[in-house]
Every structure is written in C-alpha cells, then in structure tokens.
Design a protein around this motif. Structure first.
Motif, mmCIF file in Angstrom:
data_model
loop_
_atom_site.group_PDB
_atom_site.id
_atom_site.type_symbol
_atom_site.label_atom_id
_atom_site.label_comp_id
_atom_site.label_asym_id
_atom_site.label_seq_id
_atom_site.Cartn_x
_atom_site.Cartn_y
_atom_site.Cartn_z
ATOM 1 N N ARG A 131 0.832 -1.328 0.071
ATOM 2 C CA ARG A 131 0.066 0.118 -0.011
ATOM 3 C C ARG A 131 0.894 1.330 0.090
ATOM 4 N N ARG A 132 1.790 1.230 0.700
ATOM 5 C CA ARG A 132 2.942 2.530 0.871
ATOM 6 C C ARG A 132 3.472 2.605 -0.573
ATOM 7 N N ALA A 133 3.968 1.626 -1.263
ATOM 8 C CA ALA A 133 4.508 1.832 -2.607
ATOM 9 C C ALA A 133 3.379 2.017 -3.570
ATOM 10 N N GLY A 134 2.202 1.640 -3.332
ATOM 11 C CA GLY A 134 1.079 1.994 -4.266
ATOM 12 C C GLY A 134 0.967 3.420 -4.176
ATOM 13 N N ALA A 135 0.832 3.917 -2.927
ATOM 14 C CA ALA A 135 0.598 5.318 -2.788
ATOM 15 C C ALA A 135 1.566 6.348 -3.615
ATOM 16 N N VAL A 136 2.737 5.776 -3.569
ATOM 17 C CA VAL A 136 3.696 6.721 -4.081
ATOM 18 C C VAL A 136 3.776 6.463 -5.662
ATOM 19 N N GLU A 137 3.268 4.943 -6.176
ATOM 20 C CA GLU A 137 3.026 5.003 -7.557
ATOM 21 C C GLU A 137 1.669 5.790 -7.991
#
Length: 180
Positions: A131-137
């Motif tokens: 979810r964290r990496a997805g938020a950055v994406e």
C-alpha cells in the motif's frame, strides 16, 4: 459526467507531458559530476561534460531542481507514520523531483520498494508495504509519470534498514525506496 472524468484526466496528463516536453532541455547537461556519489545509473548517456546550469529553469530556491531533470534525485527514500500509507507533506518535494526525472527520462524505470517495521504479522506487513509503494506510484501517476516506468514491490518487514525494537529503528524501517 462519469465519462468526462477519464477524458479530463487523459487531457491533463497529455497537457502536462506536452508542457514538460516543451520546457525540457535539448541535451548536453547530463554531466553527472556534481555529487560524486557514484550511484548514478550507468545508461551511458551522461558523461559529455557539457555546460553547467544551462537548463532553462525558473531559478527557484537552491538550484536543486535544475539538475533534477537529467539526474536521478539524490534522496531516494521517503518515510511513513506508524501503520499508515499516507504520504507525509515533507516528502512531496522528493516525490515531485522523482516525477520530474521520470517524465523527462521516459526510458528510465524505477522499482518502488515498500517496507514496514517488525510490528504486525508478516502478511499484514507485506500488504502495508505494498500500500505504501502503491501510494507513491499513484502520486507519480498523477504527476504524469507513465505506469510502464514504475513497478511496485513489497518487502514488508523482511529487509530492515535499522535493527532494533525501538521507535528510532521502527521509524527508519517504515519507508519506500526508489530503486533505479
């Protein structure tokens, strides 16, 4: 109205890309000689040694934005609050620099590595890292970065940056790393 939204988003992205393309330099400033960190990815296109400061920028602040268009930004890690995937305001300038770099270098790719501290189950932490990496994406996508340039990977708690079971170590482990 629902059909207008994707059209408007596509139009906004196209306009942003056209604006960036119109404002981008025509090359020659990718010397990579400033920081000496030795971690610039070797694409072979950057060792020309041509002019410094010739990028037509707006002259904002400390000049870090001028070189950001042709070199990978130096700050490659952003941090998160406990049990959160919300991007903290102090890291928006870092994300903007990475978005600018990726837009101006369409052949560049990045892996967004999501990490968590050791608290929580392995499964929960893998999902939180994703979810964290997805938020950055998502942030990069809104800034006009092509989805084909970005990959998301979660390591959960498996690759800690700091060992220890205290808040200082936990804070260093709640992160997303830009891996070019």
């Amino acid at each position: 109205m629902m059909q207008f939204k994707p059209y408007a988003r596509s139009l906004a992205v196209a306009f942003s890309l056209a604006l960036v393309a119109g404002c981008s330099s025509t090359g020659g400033t990718q010397d990579g000689s400033m920081s000496g960190s030795g971690t610039t990815s070797g694409s072979g296109a950057g060792a020309s040694g041509a002019g410094t400061g010739q990028v037509s920028g707006s002259g904002l602040g400390d000049g870090s934005g001028q070189m950001a268009d042709s070199r990978i930004p130096e700050v490659r890690t952003i941090y998160f609050a406990f049990d959160s995937d919300a991007i903290r305001p102090e890291f928006q300038s870092v994300l903007n620099a990475h978005a600018r770099f990726l837009r101006n270098n369409p052949n560049a790719n990045v892996v967004l590595q999501g990490h968590t501290d050791e608290r929580g189950t392995r499964e929960y932490n893998l999902a939180l890292g994703e979810r964290r990496a997805g938020a950055v994406e998502e942030f990069l996508s809104v800034q006009g970065v092509s989805p084909s340039q970005v990959e998301v990977v979660s390591y959960g708690e498996e690759r800690p940056a700091a060992r220890g079971s205290n808040e200082e170590a936990y804070a260093q482990n709640r992160r997303v790393v830009f891996a070019y």
